[in-house]
Design a protein around this motif. Structure first.
Motif, PDB file in Angstrom:
ATOM      1  N   ALA A 140       0.783  -1.330   0.242  1.00 21.24           N
ATOM      2  CA  ALA A 140      -0.030  -0.157  -0.117  1.00 21.24           C
ATOM      3  C   ALA A 140       0.964   1.109   0.087  1.00 21.24           C
ATOM      4  N   ALA A 141       1.924   1.207   0.985  1.00 26.19           N
ATOM      5  CA  ALA A 141       2.970   2.585   0.890  1.00 26.19           C
ATOM      6  C   ALA A 141       3.366   2.646  -0.495  1.00 26.19           C
ATOM      7  N   LEU A 142       3.881   1.623  -1.239  1.00 25.37           N
ATOM      8  CA  LEU A 142       4.654   1.854  -2.258  1.00 25.37           C
ATOM      9  C   LEU A 142       3.754   2.274  -3.309  1.00 25.37           C
ATOM     10  N   VAL A 143       2.440   1.686  -3.400  1.00 22.19           N
ATOM     11  CA  VAL A 143       1.577   2.154  -4.464  1.00 22.19           C
ATOM     12  C   VAL A 143       1.050   3.590  -4.325  1.00 22.19           C
ATOM     13  N   ILE A 144       0.942   3.884  -2.861  1.00 25.12           N
ATOM     14  CA  ILE A 144       0.429   5.364  -2.803  1.00 25.12           C
ATOM     15  C   ILE A 144       1.541   6.269  -2.971  1.00 25.12           C
ATOM     16  N   GLY A 145       2.745   5.859  -2.364  1.00 24.34           N
ATOM     17  CA  GLY A 145       3.880   6.728  -2.440  1.00 24.34           C
ATOM     18  C   GLY A 145       4.733   6.830  -3.843  1.00 24.34           C
ATOM     19  N   THR A 146       4.230   6.022  -4.596  1.00 21.10           N
ATOM     20  CA  THR A 146       4.887   6.058  -5.924  1.00 21.10           C
ATOM     21  C   THR A 146       3.845   6.713  -7.131  1.00 21.10           C
ATOM     22  N   LEU A 147       2.380   6.877  -6.557  1.00 19.46           N
ATOM     23  CA  LEU A 147       1.468   7.360  -7.526  1.00 19.46           C
ATOM     24  C   LEU A 147       1.114   6.208  -8.353  1.00 19.46           C
ATOM     25  N   GLY A 148       1.453   4.967  -7.941  1.00 20.45           N
ATOM     26  CA  GLY A 148       0.925   3.990  -8.733  1.00 20.45           C
ATOM     27  C   GLY A 148       2.183   3.526  -9.624  1.00 20.45           C
ATOM     28  N   MET A 149       3.245   4.056  -9.683  1.00 14.71           N
ATOM     29  CA  MET A 149       4.608   3.835 -10.166  1.00 14.71           C
ATOM     30  C   MET A 149       4.991   2.326  -9.889  1.00 14.71           C
ATOM     31  N   ALA A 150       4.907   1.959  -8.768  1.00 16.99           N
ATOM     32  CA  ALA A 150       5.235   0.751  -8.293  1.00 16.99           C
ATOM     33  C   ALA A 150       4.512  -0.348  -9.141  1.00 16.99           C
ATOM     34  N   LEU A 151       3.342  -0.166  -9.481  1.00 15.42           N
ATOM     35  CA  LEU A 151       2.615  -1.420 -10.390  1.00 15.42           C
ATOM     36  C   LEU A 151       3.480  -1.494 -11.677  1.00 15.42           C
ATOM     37  N   VAL A 152       4.138  -0.429 -12.276  1.00 17.99           N
ATOM     38  CA  VAL A 152       4.624  -0.678 -13.267  1.00 17.99           C
ATOM     39  C   VAL A 152       5.876  -1.504 -13.291  1.00 17.99           C
ATOM     40  N   TYR A 153       6.478  -1.422 -12.121  1.00 22.73           N
ATOM     41  CA  TYR A 153       7.806  -2.305 -11.856  1.00 22.73           C
ATOM     42  C   TYR A 153       7.224  -3.535 -11.523  1.00 22.73           C
ATOM     43  N   VAL A 154       6.176  -4.009 -10.858  1.00 20.14           N
ATOM     44  CA  VAL A 154       5.481  -5.296 -10.561  1.00 20.14           C
ATOM     45  C   VAL A 154       5.401  -5.778 -11.642  1.00 20.14           C
ATOM     46  N   LEU A 155       4.791  -4.989 -12.724  1.00 18.54           N
ATOM     47  CA  LEU A 155       4.331  -5.885 -14.127  1.00 18.54           C
ATOM     48  C   LEU A 155       5.485  -6.154 -14.880  1.00 18.54           C
ATOM     49  N   LEU A 156       6.898  -5.352 -14.614  1.00 17.73           N
ATOM     50  CA  LEU A 156       7.974  -5.635 -15.287  1.00 17.73           C
ATOM     51  C   LEU A 156       8.552  -6.728 -14.740  1.00 17.73           C
ATOM     52  N   PHE A 157       8.285  -6.978 -13.362  1.00 19.46           N
ATOM     53  CA  PHE A 157       9.007  -8.093 -12.714  1.00 19.46           C
ATOM     54  C   PHE A 157       8.100  -9.344 -13.149  1.00 19.46           C
ATOM     55  N   PHE A 158       6.972  -9.352 -13.163  1.00 18.16           N
ATOM     56  CA  PHE A 158       6.014 -10.412 -13.535  1.00 18.16           C
ATOM     57  C   PHE A 158       6.345 -10.968 -15.023  1.00 18.16           C
ATOM     58  N   VAL A 159       6.571  -9.983 -15.937  1.00 20.07           N
ATOM     59  CA  VAL A 159       6.953 -10.617 -17.072  1.00 20.07           C
ATOM     60  C   VAL A 159       8.093 -11.138 -17.182  1.00 20.07           C
ATOM     61  N   SER A 160       9.138 -10.615 -16.465  1.00 26.86           N
ATOM     62  CA  SER A 160      10.470 -11.161 -16.372  1.00 26.86           C
ATOM     63  C   SER A 160      10.369 -12.418 -15.630  1.00 26.86           C
ATOM     64  N   TYR A 161       9.735 -12.678 -14.680  1.00 28.10           N
ATOM     65  CA  TYR A 161       9.675 -13.865 -13.648  1.00 28.10           C
ATOM     66  C   TYR A 161       9.123 -14.951 -14.810  1.00 28.10           C
ATOM     67  N   CYS A 162       8.040 -14.593 -15.659  1.00 25.47           N
ATOM     68  CA  CYS A 162       7.169 -15.580 -16.432  1.00 25.47           C
ATOM     69  C   CYS A 162       8.346 -16.214 -17.517  1.00 25.47           C
ATOM     70  N   PHE A 163       9.365 -15.198 -18.227  1.00 28.96           N
ATOM     71  CA  PHE A 163      10.408 -15.634 -18.895  1.00 28.96           C
ATOM     72  C   PHE A 163      11.368 -16.674 -18.085  1.00 28.96           C
ATOM     73  N   ALA A 164      11.776 -16.373 -17.123  1.00 30.34           N
ATOM     74  CA  ALA A 164      12.718 -17.108 -16.103  1.00 30.34           C
ATOM     75  C   ALA A 164      12.021 -18.619 -15.998  1.00 30.34           C
ATOM     76  N   GLN A 165      10.698 -18.572 -15.250  1.00 34.77           N
ATOM     77  CA  GLN A 165       9.881 -19.641 -15.019  1.00 34.77           C
ATOM     78  C   GLN A 165       9.694 -20.513 -16.160  1.00 34.77           C
ATOM     79  N   SER A 166       9.406 -19.866 -17.398  1.00 33.53           N
ATOM     80  CA  SER A 166       9.090 -20.435 -18.572  1.00 33.53           C
ATOM     81  C   SER A 166      10.338 -21.521 -19.110  1.00 33.53           C
ATOM     82  N   ALA A 167      11.507 -20.831 -18.525  1.00 37.31           N
ATOM     83  CA  ALA A 167      12.707 -21.441 -19.058  1.00 37.31           C
ATOM     84  C   ALA A 167      13.090 -22.601 -18.235  1.00 37.31           C
ATOM     85  N   LEU A 168      12.476 -22.573 -17.083  1.00 37.47           N
ATOM     86  CA  LEU A 168      12.857 -23.806 -15.833  1.00 37.47           C
ATOM     87  C   LEU A 168      11.882 -24.620 -16.288  1.00 37.47           C
ATOM     88  N   VAL A 169      10.663 -24.548 -16.568  1.00 38.63           N
ATOM     89  CA  VAL A 169       9.488 -25.427 -16.866  1.00 38.63           C
ATOM     90  C   VAL A 169       9.986 -26.158 -18.193  1.00 38.63           C
TER      91      VAL A 169
END
Length: 402
Positions: free
Chosen positions: A24-53
């Protein structure tokens, strides 16, 4: 027997509460910008996890009723015993001598991977393989993988994140123990982890458990407090206690080790997930820190510009008292700008109403002015009001805010 380690639920609640607050603090403190980084992480994670699977599916041998039916039957039996309704996809993987197993999850599909060396080593004690299977099923039944993303912010915290990870391992060892038909099979499974594919037969579980007494020293305490896994000797002692119907009291840790461990954030035990998690954490913190630092430096520069403005208004005020009107220029008022910090790009005075405008040198606010507006009070004294219609109040000194 309770399959959940005594501290796991409490640590989970603390982790969940802190994670929600941090999110909550990250989302409010960054005016939602933290969600962009979370989305980027999710995409990166999907690529890494897809490589493992992909590696698992492309290299390992899928365990099915037709392929290794004995292992398939064991996994099916462990799932029924531990209450996992949907059997995960299971694979046998050759890992160059490593003794282990792991569970993972990708887009709603659960996977269990058994290492071939541990299966081969326990061929004469196949019930001990149930310990590994049950341990990984424990991660699935407790939904450790599903909760990991939500709990990620608190997982980095010193002491807490590692403590929760270790509690999960104790919980999963209990699941592994419960999956075995023979009470000693879980000890055999841990013995193979400790001594290898041949020497586990000669390992004395009691003597090995006794080594836990050394874990109370400073360095062993510290390295366990910052690690995701309990010492294997402690895990053996805990499993031996379960086999005897007892809850083992583990040796205490050195008090000073907690103080040092408090300075070490948890970074996990490796792999792409840990690296990507570190990247997203840095990104989210940067989303907070960079704007905050920018505002901090802007505030400092604005404060310096206001000081220059006060010097100019003092000159205009003296000219007004002497001449009964405002000056045509600041030079006429005897003012020469003294700005050693180069905080001001330009400064002017309005000959009609005496307003002094200060134009900051900050590149983000070029062309925008801080206005000092004069008025004469009931005592015939000049009073100045500082404000700006173009510069955000958050970077202005308190005296210039409405």
């Amino acid at each position: 027997m309770n399959l959940i380690y005594k501290n796991e639920k409490t640590l989970f609640r603390i982790m969940l509460a802190l994670s929600l607050l941090i999110w909550a603090a990250l989302v409010i403190g960054t005016l939602g910008m933290a969600l962009v980084y979370v989305l980027l992480f999710f995409v990166s994670y999907c690529f890494a996890q897809s490589a493992l699977v992909s590696y698992i599916r492309g290299t390992g041998v899928q365990i099915t009723p037709a392929q290794f039916p004995d292992l398939h039957q064991r996994i099916e039996s462990c799932c029924q015993r531990l209450g996992l309704e949907e059997m995960p996809d299971a694979y046998l993987l050759q890992m160059g001598g490593s003794f282990n197993a792991f569970a993972t999850r990708f887009f709603g599909t659960n996977f269990i991977v058994l290492y071939s060396d541990v299966v081969d080593a326990l061929e004469e004690r196949p019930d001990a393989i149930n310990f590994y299977i049950g341990h990984e099923i424990g991660h699935l039944t407790r939904q450790h993988l599903r909760w990991s993303a939500l709990l990620a912010p608190a997982a980095w915290l010193p002491l807490l994140g590692a403590a929760y990870a270790r509690a999960r391992e104790y919980t999963c060892d209990r699941h592994g123990f419960h999956a075995c038909d023979d009470l000693k099979s879980a000890q055999v499974g841990l013995a193979a982890l400790a001594a290898g594919g041949k020497r586990w037969r000669q390992l004395s579980a009691s003597n090995y458990s006794a080594q836990a007494q050394y874990s109370s020293g400073f360095w062993m305490s510290f390295h366990e407090l910052v690690g995701d896994y309990p010492w294997l000797v402690k895990r053996m002692a805990a499993v031996r206690g379960l086999a005897q119907g007892n809850e083992v009291t583990q040796p205490g840790r050195h008090g000073l080790a907690y103080l040092l461990a408090l300075l070490v954030p948890r970074l996990g035990v490796g792999g792409a997930g840990s690296v990507l998690g570190l990247v997203v954490l840095i990104g989210v913190l940067a989303a907070v820190a960079i704007p905050a630092y920018g505002d901090y430096t802007a505030k400092a520069r604005m404060a310096q510009a206001v000081v220059v403005g006060h010097e100019a208004t003092a000159a205009v005020e003296r000219y007004f008292y002497a001449n009964g009107r405002g000056p045509a220029t600041l030079e006429a008022a005897g003012y020469a700008m003294d700005d050693p910090n180069h905080a001001v790009q330009d400064i002017t005075v309005d000959a009609g109403n005496g307003m002094v405008r200060v134009f900051p040198a900050d590149l983000n606010y070029r062309g925008k002015a801080i206005a000092f507006t004069p008025r004469v009070d009931e005592n015939k004294r000049v009073v100045w009001q500082c404000a700006s219609a173009d510069i955000p109040e958050r970077v202005l000194p308190a005296e210039c805010r409405n």
